[in-house]
Design a protein around this motif. Sequence first.
Motif, PDB file in Angstrom:
ATOM      1  N   ARG A   1       0.708  -1.266   0.305  1.00  0.00           N
ATOM      2  CA  ARG A   1       0.256  -0.195  -0.052  1.00  0.00           C
ATOM      3  C   ARG A   1       1.243   1.516   0.386  1.00  0.00           C
ATOM      4  NH1 ARG A   1      -0.217  -4.383   2.972  1.00  0.00           N
ATOM      5  NH2 ARG A   1      -0.216  -2.998   4.582  1.00  0.00           N
TER       6      ARG A   1
ATOM      7  N   ALA B   1      -3.946  10.433  -0.815  1.00  0.00           N
ATOM      8  CA  ALA B   1      -4.682   9.431  -1.980  1.00  0.00           C
ATOM      9  C   ALA B   1      -4.112   7.978  -1.294  1.00  0.00           C
ATOM     10  CB  ALA B   1      -4.366   9.987  -3.095  1.00  0.00           C
TER      11      ALA B   1
ATOM     12  N   LYS C   1      -2.578   3.970  -2.793  1.00  0.00           N
ATOM     13  CA  LYS C   1      -3.221   3.305  -4.024  1.00  0.00           C
ATOM     14  C   LYS C   1      -2.143   2.120  -3.302  1.00  0.00           C
ATOM     15  CE  LYS C   1      -1.412   6.910  -7.315  1.00  0.00           C
ATOM     16  NZ  LYS C   1      -0.648   7.414  -8.153  1.00  0.00           N
TER      17      LYS C   1
ATOM     18  N   SER D   1      -6.935  -2.217  -8.442  1.00  0.00           N
ATOM     19  CA  SER D   1      -8.241  -1.369  -8.997  1.00  0.00           C
ATOM     20  C   SER D   1      -8.830  -1.027  -7.819  1.00  0.00           C
ATOM     21  CB  SER D   1      -9.262  -1.427 -10.189  1.00  0.00           C
ATOM     22  OG  SER D   1     -10.268  -0.446 -10.239  1.00  0.00           O
ATOM     23  N   SER D   2      -8.646   0.316  -7.522  1.00  0.00           N
ATOM     24  CA  SER D   2      -9.637   0.866  -6.103  1.00  0.00           C
ATOM     25  C   SER D   2     -11.309  -0.097  -6.336  1.00  0.00           C
ATOM     26  CB  SER D   2     -10.001   2.504  -6.302  1.00  0.00           C
ATOM     27  OG  SER D   2     -10.742   3.043  -6.828  1.00  0.00           O
ATOM     28  N   LYS D   3     -11.528  -0.453  -7.303  1.00  0.00           N
ATOM     29  CA  LYS D   3     -13.004  -1.035  -6.687  1.00  0.00           C
ATOM     30  C   LYS D   3     -13.045  -2.133  -6.207  1.00  0.00           C
ATOM     31  CE  LYS D   3     -12.599  -3.682 -11.665  1.00  0.00           C
ATOM     32  NZ  LYS D   3     -13.528  -3.644 -12.967  1.00  0.00           N
TER      33      LYS D   3
ATOM     34  N   TYR E   1     -11.315  -2.610  -3.033  1.00  0.00           N
ATOM     35  CA  TYR E   1     -11.607  -2.276  -2.009  1.00  0.00           C
ATOM     36  C   TYR E   1     -11.490  -0.898  -1.421  1.00  0.00           C
ATOM     37  CZ  TYR E   1      -7.826   1.025  -3.266  1.00  0.00           C
ATOM     38  OH  TYR E   1      -6.950   1.711  -4.536  1.00  0.00           O
ATOM     39  N   THR E   2     -12.013  -1.065   0.112  1.00  0.00           N
ATOM     40  CA  THR E   2     -12.094   0.293  -0.238  1.00  0.00           C
ATOM     41  C   THR E   2     -11.201   0.779   1.650  1.00  0.00           C
ATOM     42  OG1 THR E   2     -12.964  -1.760   1.903  1.00  0.00           O
ATOM     43  CG2 THR E   2     -14.745  -0.587   0.431  1.00  0.00           C
ATOM     44  N   VAL E   3     -11.277   2.466   1.624  1.00  0.00           N
ATOM     45  CA  VAL E   3     -10.353   2.819   2.680  1.00  0.00           C
ATOM     46  C   VAL E   3     -11.425   3.141   3.777  1.00  0.00           C
ATOM     47  CG1 VAL E   3      -8.610   4.539   2.540  1.00  0.00           C
ATOM     48  CG2 VAL E   3      -8.763   3.173   0.803  1.00  0.00           C
TER      49      VAL E   3
ATOM     50  N   ILE F   1      -7.741  -0.670   4.599  1.00  0.00           N
ATOM     51  CA  ILE F   1      -7.421  -0.387   4.044  1.00  0.00           C
ATOM     52  C   ILE F   1      -8.662  -2.184   3.883  1.00  0.00           C
ATOM     53  CG2 ILE F   1      -7.020  -1.508   1.357  1.00  0.00           C
ATOM     54  CD1 ILE F   1      -4.403  -0.006   1.704  1.00  0.00           C
TER      55      ILE F   1
END
Length: 68
Positions: A12, A29, A31, A41-43, A45-47, A63
Amino acid sequence: MNNRRQGRGKSRLLTQTSYIYDGKVKNPAVKVYDSNAKLVSSKYYTVSKSSGRKNVGKYKYTITFKNG
């Protein structure tokens, strides 16, 4: 300061790990990279962010990967 963390085959990265206080909420941000150093892709995982990020201190970003 090293802002890259390793774990479970992924790493991360926060775009910035320290700020100068100006009374505003900071949102670096996030990544996520897979074990092959490819951007995830951020789809997938969630933060989650700690509340109160306007005050001086250290804050935790969590994450969570979707569907295992």
